[in-house]
Structure formats: structure tokens, C-alpha cells
Design an enzyme around this catalytic site. Structure first.
Site, PDB file in Angstrom:
ATOM      1  N   HIS A   1       0.817  -1.217   0.000  1.00 39.78           N
ATOM      2  CA  HIS A   1       0.000   0.000   0.000  1.00 39.78           C
ATOM      3  C   HIS A   1       0.852   1.268   0.000  1.00 39.78           C
ATOM      4  O   HIS A   1       0.324   2.369  -0.159  1.00 39.78           O
ATOM      5  CB  HIS A   1      -0.971   0.010   1.193  1.00 39.78           C
TER       6      HIS A   1
ATOM      7  N   ASP B   1      -0.333  -7.404   0.780  1.00 41.17           N
ATOM      8  CA  ASP B   1       0.230  -6.075   1.065  1.00 41.17           C
ATOM      9  C   ASP B   1       1.750  -6.171   0.995  1.00 41.17           C
ATOM     10  O   ASP B   1       2.447  -6.064   2.004  1.00 41.17           O
ATOM     11  CB  ASP B   1      -0.225  -5.574   2.443  1.00 41.17           C
TER      12      ASP B   1
ATOM     13  N   SER C   1       4.579   1.711   8.249  1.00 45.15           N
ATOM     14  CA  SER C   1       4.237   0.738   7.213  1.00 45.15           C
ATOM     15  C   SER C   1       5.443   0.289   6.412  1.00 45.15           C
ATOM     16  O   SER C   1       6.307   1.097   6.052  1.00 45.15           O
ATOM     17  CB  SER C   1       3.220   1.340   6.238  1.00 45.15           C
TER      18      SER C   1
END
Length: 383
Positions: free
Chosen positions: A230, A257, A337
Site C-alpha cells: 500500500h 500487502d 508501514s
């Protein structure tokens, strides 16, 4: 090693307890021997930073930190062997909360002798793992507002449905057509979110937002790193921050992801992870068992540790569902992330998202690194 043995009590009730009591002496002695051998191997091969991190995260002495890593190493080996050995009766494997025992759930009591001989404590349960996984798969097509995801809790031998309230969870179970006896409900769960922010350092994508590096990899002679899908789409540029400039070569999100970024041929690749108080070497990508310690590195909150809670979590982000995540008790925040999840010196995966924060605690999911390595022919850079 001295151990205080936990009593294995699950939904299977009295039968599970009886199996555990009968198994404890033999299992304990064999596990002690295996763990002692693993502990000997760890000395000289584990950095002091690893030990210090475990001591801080779990309140352990140095000797207890080595004990925990040793049992987790044994569990990782059993995790590769036991599912195939038990086949249809296998229902999950996990390390006890204090990491002094390894449990294996089975639907067949005749498996207990063999499991004890491997140093595991057998637990008899009602549902095999394949049945719970089939039920989880049936949930994949369900899209109902307030349904946030699901995971298999091997300790409780149940499929957990996460939703904003019990009524929504009941609607999800009915829509999927699964047996309600296979599921439990986590009502009032927080809506998960992916972790990225605008601006900042670490590595920047398209001069607009920031994520964190996962692990150094190579595709043939091309150097790069893995991160969260992402964070960027194929073709997006990495233009600044602490990472070398590069380009997203492949990216998958949602459904998974994961992504990998190729950097310039002259860029150096490091075989370690930033602990923000030193570094941790990366030796391999061996999968750690449920209950094992795991630590995360990210550019917003630095280094935090916790435990692995479940495999194959389905997470329903606002952007779409993501499958095959690993659930942890580690906190994270926007900007983390893509960052590294590591157990001991074994790379586990890349930070995806979650709920909560590092002030009050939370739940964080990571994308296991294995699918990224195999899908794109990547080789992990190791010591």
C-alpha cells in the site's frame, strides 16, 4: 532450564486437560534437551542487541532471554514438521505465554504419543485446522459494513470474526453460510487502517508520503528492498529519506500487502535491521510459531516488541480486504508501514496496518515475507 508448567485447557475441556497432564513429564524432558541444544547454538550467534531487546520487552534476565529464544527455535522447527506429520488431524501449534512449553492441537488422541516424543504437549480439540481455514475462506466474499476481518485462534480452536458489533458479526456468519459453532465474535473491534503519512523521512514515495524499509533483497544482480504494497504502486519512485533512491518494481494491494523496490546497482545493501539503539542481523526467514516473541522496526515509532497471535488473518481495510496476514500484539503508527518484523535473527515480514497506537497499545498485522520472495524471485540479504 527450570520451568513452571502451564495447564493446557481449551474448548475441549476435560479431555484436553487429561492429555496435557499425562504428557507433561515426558514432553518437558525432551523439550528441555532440544532447547538446551538450541541454546548452545544461540551463544555466539545472537547479538547482544537481540538479548537486550527481549529483556526490555518482556522483563527477562539475560538467561531467561536465551531460554525464550531456544524454545522458540524448537517451535519453529516443529512448525515445519508437525503439520505434515499429523495431516488431517492437525489443529495448530503455539508457544506458551512464558515460552516454557510448546502446545500442538490435534483432533486425534492417538497423536499424543508421537507429539510427546517431539517435546510438545498435545491438546485434544474439536476442530482441525483445515475445517477452520475452510470456514475462514467462506468469509472472503462477504462485504458488510462494520465487518473488519477474521483470524483463526489456534489456542481457543475457533474462527474469530471481528466486527463493530455482535449483530454485524452474526450477519457475516449467516451470509457466509458457515457453522456458527466454528466461530466466536469479537464485537466492538476497532476498524483497521494502513500505516502511512504525508511527508517525513525514512523513505519517501513520489515526494508525497513516507513508509519504512522492510528487508534488503536482490533479484538476480538487482539490489533493493521489500516493503508494504500500500506504500506505492509499480512505477512509483522512491525519492528521498534514509533509503537509497529507487523505483517500485512490483506491488500488490489489496488482497496482499507486499512490494519490492529496486535501487541503483551501486547502492550498498545491509544485512541488518535498525533497532534505533543499534542493529540486529538478519540470518534467515524461518517462520516463528504463534506465541513467539517478535519485534518491529519503523520510522515513526522505532523499535517495539510483542508476540505473534495468529496466522492467516483477514484484514478488511477501507481500501479492500487483505488475506494471509500475521496478527501481533506489537504497536505501530502511521509511517511505520513496510517496516521490519523479526524474531531473533529470522525475518518474518513487513508492517501492514492495525489499530491502536504506541502510547496505549494496539494490534498490528504484517505481510509474511515468504510470498514476496517466492512471487518475485527475490533473495533475502543475510549475514
Amino acid at each position: 532450564m527450570n520451568r513452571q508448567r502451564a495447564l493446557a485447557v481449551t474448548a475441549a475441556g476435560a479431555i484436553a486437560t487429561a492429555l496435557s497432564l499425562a504428557a507433561a513429564p515426558a514432553s518437558a524432558e525432551i523439550l528441555d534437551a532440544k532447547a538446551e541444544a538450541a541454546r548452545d547454538d544461540l551463544h555466539g550467534n545472537v547479538s547482544q542487541g537481540v538479548i537486550d531487546g527481549l529483556q526490555d520487552a518482556f522483563g527477562l534476565t539475560e538467561a531467561e532471554a536465551y531460554d525464550r529464544l531456544a524454545v522458540e527455535d524448537v517451535a519453529a522447527d516443529l512448525l515445519e514438521e508437525v503439520p505434515a506429520d499429523l495431516d488431517e488431524s492437525y489443529a495448530g501449534l503455539w508457544v506458551s505465554e512464558d515460552a516454557d512449553e510448546i502446545f500442538v492441537a490435534t483432533t486425534d488422541a492417538s497423536d499424543s504419543t508421537g507429539l510427546r516424543a517431539e517435546g510438545a504437549t498435545p491438546v485434544l480439540v474439536a476442530h482441525d485446522l483445515a475445517t477452520l481455514e475452510d470456514a475462514a475462506s467462506a468469509l472472503s466474499a462477504v462485504t458488510i459494513d462494520g465487518y473488519y476481518g477474521n483470524y483463526i485462534d489456534v489456542v481457543a480452536n475457533t474462527l474469530v470474526v471481528e466486527a463493530a458489533d455482535a449483530a454485524t458479526a452474526a450477519d457475516v456468519i449467516e451470509a457466509a453460510g458457515i457453522d456458527p459453532a466454528l466461530a466466536t465474535v469479537d464485537a466492538g473491534a476497532e476498524a483497521p487502517q494502513t500505516y502511512f503519512v504525508r511527508g517525513g523521512d525514512a523513505y519517501n514515495i513520489e515526494n508525497s508520503w513516507r513508509c519504512s524499509v522492510g528487508f534488503s533483497v536482490r533479484q538476480g544482480s538487482t539490489p533493493g528492498f521489500v516493503t508494504a504494497g500500500h506504500c506505492g504502486a509499480a512505477g512509483d519512485s522512491v525519492t528521498g529519506g534514509e533509503a537509497a533512491p529507487g523505483t517500485f518494481r512490483n506491488s500488490v494491494f489489496p488482497s496482499a500487502d507486499r512490494a519490492w523496490v529496486a535501487v541503483g546497482s551501486g547502492e550498498a545493501l545491509y544485512d541488518d535491521v535498525n533497532m534505533y539503539s543499534g542493529t540486529r542481523d538478519v540470518a534467515n526467514a524461518n517462520v516463528a510459531a504463534v506465541g513467539s516473541s517478535v519485534c518491529r522496526s519503523g520510522s515513526t515509532t522505532g523499535w517495539h516488541c510483542g508476540t505473534i497471535q495468529a496466522f492467516n488473518q483477514t484484514v478488511r481495510y477501507a481500501e479492500g480486504a487483505v488475506y494471509g496476514m500475521t496478527r501481533t500484539s506489537v504497536c505501530a503508527e502511521p509511517g511505520d508501514s513496510g517496516g521490519s518484523f523479526i524474531t531473533g535473527n529470522s525475518a518474518q515480514g513487513m508492517t501492514s496496518g492495525g489499530s491502536g497506537n504506541c502510547r496505549t497499545g494496539g494490534t498490528t498485522y504484517f505481510q509474511p515475507i515468504g510470498p514476496a520472495l517466492s512471487a518475485w524471485g527475490l533473495t533475502l540479504v543475510t549475514t
